[in-house]
Each structure stands twice: as structure tokens, then as C-alpha cells.
Design an enzyme around this catalytic site. Sequence first.
Site, PDB file in Angstrom:
ATOM      1  N   LYS A  99       0.832  -1.191   0.000  1.00  0.00           N
ATOM      2  CA  LYS A  99       0.000   0.000   0.000  1.00  0.00           C
ATOM      3  C   LYS A  99       0.873   1.248   0.000  1.00  0.00           C
ATOM      4  O   LYS A  99       1.944   1.260   0.608  1.00  0.00           O
ATOM      5  CB  LYS A  99      -0.876   0.046   1.262  1.00  0.00           C
ATOM      6  CG  LYS A  99      -1.924  -1.029   1.398  1.00  0.00           C
ATOM      7  CD  LYS A  99      -2.643  -0.890   2.731  1.00  0.00           C
ATOM      8  CE  LYS A  99      -3.682  -1.982   2.958  1.00  0.00           C
ATOM      9  NZ  LYS A  99      -4.867  -1.800   2.111  1.00  0.00           N
ATOM     10  N   ARG A 139     -10.019 -11.757   2.854  1.00  0.00           N
ATOM     11  CA  ARG A 139     -10.939 -12.812   2.435  1.00  0.00           C
ATOM     12  C   ARG A 139     -10.260 -14.182   2.466  1.00  0.00           C
ATOM     13  O   ARG A 139     -10.935 -15.209   2.593  1.00  0.00           O
ATOM     14  CB  ARG A 139     -11.494 -12.498   1.048  1.00  0.00           C
ATOM     15  CG  ARG A 139     -10.501 -12.518  -0.093  1.00  0.00           C
ATOM     16  CD  ARG A 139     -10.981 -11.725  -1.294  1.00  0.00           C
ATOM     17  NE  ARG A 139     -11.011 -10.299  -1.003  1.00  0.00           N
ATOM     18  CZ  ARG A 139     -11.439  -9.375  -1.853  1.00  0.00           C
ATOM     19  NH1 ARG A 139     -11.872  -9.718  -3.044  1.00  0.00           N
ATOM     20  NH2 ARG A 139     -11.432  -8.097  -1.512  1.00  0.00           N
TER      21      ARG A 139
END
Length: 461
Positions: A240, A314
Site C-alpha cells: 500500500k 478474504r
Amino acid sequence: MTLKFAQNKTNATPIHVVESDGLSNFVEGLSGSARNWVASQEFRAGLGHFVIVPNADGGIDSVIAGYGNETVRKRGRFHLATVAAVLPEGKYKLETFPASFDLETELLGWLLSGYSFDRYKTRPAHKASIVAPANCDAAKLEAIAAGEALTRDLINTPTSDMGPPQLQEAFETLAAQHGAETVVRVGQDLLDQNFPMIHTVGRASAQEPRLLEMRWGSKGPKLTLVGKGVCFDTGGLNIKPGASMGLMKKDMGGSAAVLGLAHMIMSLGLPIQLRVLVPAVENAIDGSAFRPQDVLTSRKGLTVEINNTDAEGRLVLADALALADEEETDLIVSMATLTGAARVAVGPDLAPYYVDAQSDASALEEAATTVADPVWRMPFHDPYEAMIEPSIADLDNAPKGGFAGSITAALFLRRFVTENARYMHFDIYGWQPKSAPARPVGGVGQGTRALLEALPKLLDL
């Protein structure tokens, strides 16, 4: 910090809550000196405004708190908390209030106005306490406030003090408080017991990945809560940028939310069998970090092509959901700070959720309105299933194109809950970006109070 009601009403100062259009009638019932005093303060009963009426000795005779009008109230919640936060030190009681007054929500707001995160910095103590009226469920409100405070504390704590080991400690402390049983699988245990994706996501960190499991209650319907516990998310090799990494201490907000909810459930002694699962990891970078284009095999046996290592939440949830689905359960609920797409869709205040059964959605939304915990239903849109199916594996963890990011993430997770239970998923933000009544800037629970209120209908209690 204590988020409890005052123990008795002796010498408690009365509070009168007045709507703006009912102020003139209320003032007519006051003594002449009190009427003159209120007039001199130019009090109009605006939402969050108040006036202190003095007694003959210069002390406080009463407080008149403005409740505005319905149009203004719709733009927020916990309105009495604004007054509670700035009243002088003392004990107060609700004396009168209009029919529109949401008693239990406003009382909860009063309790939560006393919350502050003071682990690293001393903050002024909350000065004003309130007596619980006879017609409210004080024990329930205190349990909810304590659960919410737990959620906020966990999210607010930086990763230096809230990595996977510390999250495990908080998990086990909560379990011990309520006499719950725990099982913890750490590091190599995850591989030995077939939780490969949890291990893969967390293996690059100096703090070993782990799966935390708690069980409580021996009778009643079965509820399993699964919370994403990514204690920090660098994005992995798809790292990021700094601005996007700044709030990643909150990426374990799903686990914080389910632990807060678990505290509420256990404190209230609800007649259910509760199971809580938290995959606790740090998505870090070293030579063992998983890579884009890797193909992972999940606990369920489904293969997953990695097209973005920053879509790691996830993956860890998938293994935990597969475990949850291996035994008969009445309802499985996952909560996660999962996608930026959800924030784009509904902003930070609404908690988006997914569920197949309309009856479950109706129960949740009715409860959310009752307790002022806003949620918004998103679709398990079956035609988008093809978007999560790559060419070389069963599933794609990050479909290309950028469309429907929250929906495709929810569809991905639903693939791991196929056998034994109804499934509900929350894609929460877990952070209050701007100070609001009873909600300072920082970690916040979302959807948990709505779920608690809906459980009697969801589980036929």
C-alpha cells in the site's frame, strides 16, 4: 473510565427533555424566576443545547435539555450525549421527556459519551452520571456499552501493542471472564490442521499467524461469529502507499466487533451456543511473503489464484468460514473491514451487509432502526459469480476491472459456507472519522447492536 449508571437517585438533579415546538408550553409551567432565567439565556430547545436552572442557593435546580425537531434529529443519533459530555460533575435523572424521545438509545449514548481511549494519554474523566429509569433495561445497556468499549479499545490500540499475540491475549481474557473454552492454533499448527491460507497470509510476519476459537453455552441454537483479525496490513508485495497504510491498525476491526458482540451476548446470558473464530495475522513482507499469481489451496479444497496480495482478508476468513461450516450451525456471521469499495458505496457510517434470506434481512433492519445502528443491505448478486472465477483456479481473490468490489468479496466468502448454516456477512469500516455524539474519532463498532437486537428473531429465541 466507567460506563455504568449511577446506583441511586438520591440528590440526583432532574433533567427535562423538551422539543423546540413544546418549549413554550413547558416554560409556562415553571415558576416566574425560572421562566425569566430561561428567557434570559435565549434558550430555544435546539438539539444538543441545554440550560441549567439555578436554585435559590446558587446550586442547580434542574436542567432543561433541547431535543430539537424530528427533521434535525434524523441527521444524527445519541443526541443527549452532547449534553451529557459537558454537564457539570454530578448525578442526574430523567424527569420528563417527550413521546418522541428514544429512551434506551439516548441512555446508551449517555453511557458511551463517557468513553475515552486513555491507554497512552491521560484524559479528563467523565463528570456527569445518570440514574437508570425504572422502565429501561439497565443491565442490557451496560453490557452493550462495555462490549462497544472493548471493540473501540481493540481497534484504537496500535499494532505495536495489538499484534496477533496481543489479540490472542484479549481473546483469552474475554473467554476467561465469561467461563468460555478456547482453542488456539499457532504457526505450524495451522499447516498440520489444514488452515493453509491463514498460514500463508501471516507467515512473513515475525509474529506467527494463529486461529483463535472460543465456545460458550451448552443449550439453544448455534451462532458462529467469524471476525477478520488482520492486525496490520501492509498490502504485502502489492504494498500500500503510505496514505492507505495509515489506518491499517484497524484492519482487525472485524475481530474487535465480534468480540464486542460476544461480550454482550455472554454478559446477558442469552440462551444460545456461541462459537467465535478469529484468524489473527499480520500481512507483512519478507522473503517468505506470498506473491501475485500464486495459487493457494484452501481448507475447503478450493484453489485460489492470488491477483493482489492486498486482498488478504478474504483469504484468512475463507479458512475460518470453512471450519465454521463443517458442523451444523443455525447462523454464521462474518464481520470484516474488507473492502474500500464498501466505503465508496455507503460511506463510513452505514454497515453494509449481505444475506440471502429476506426474513433475515427484515429482522436485522427492523432491529437496526430500533437501536439506531444503521445497516444497509447489499446484494449477493449471482450473475457476478463469474467475476471471481479465473482461468487457472477455482477462485480469484481480486478480480480485475474494479467493479463491484464489495459484492465480489462477499461472493468469494459465500463459496466457503455451503453446507450447514445460513450466512450473513458485514463489510464494515470500524472507524469514526469525525467526532460525533458518543462517538469520538477512532475505532467504533458497527452492526453489532443491530445483530444483538435481531438475535431473538434470527434464532427463534
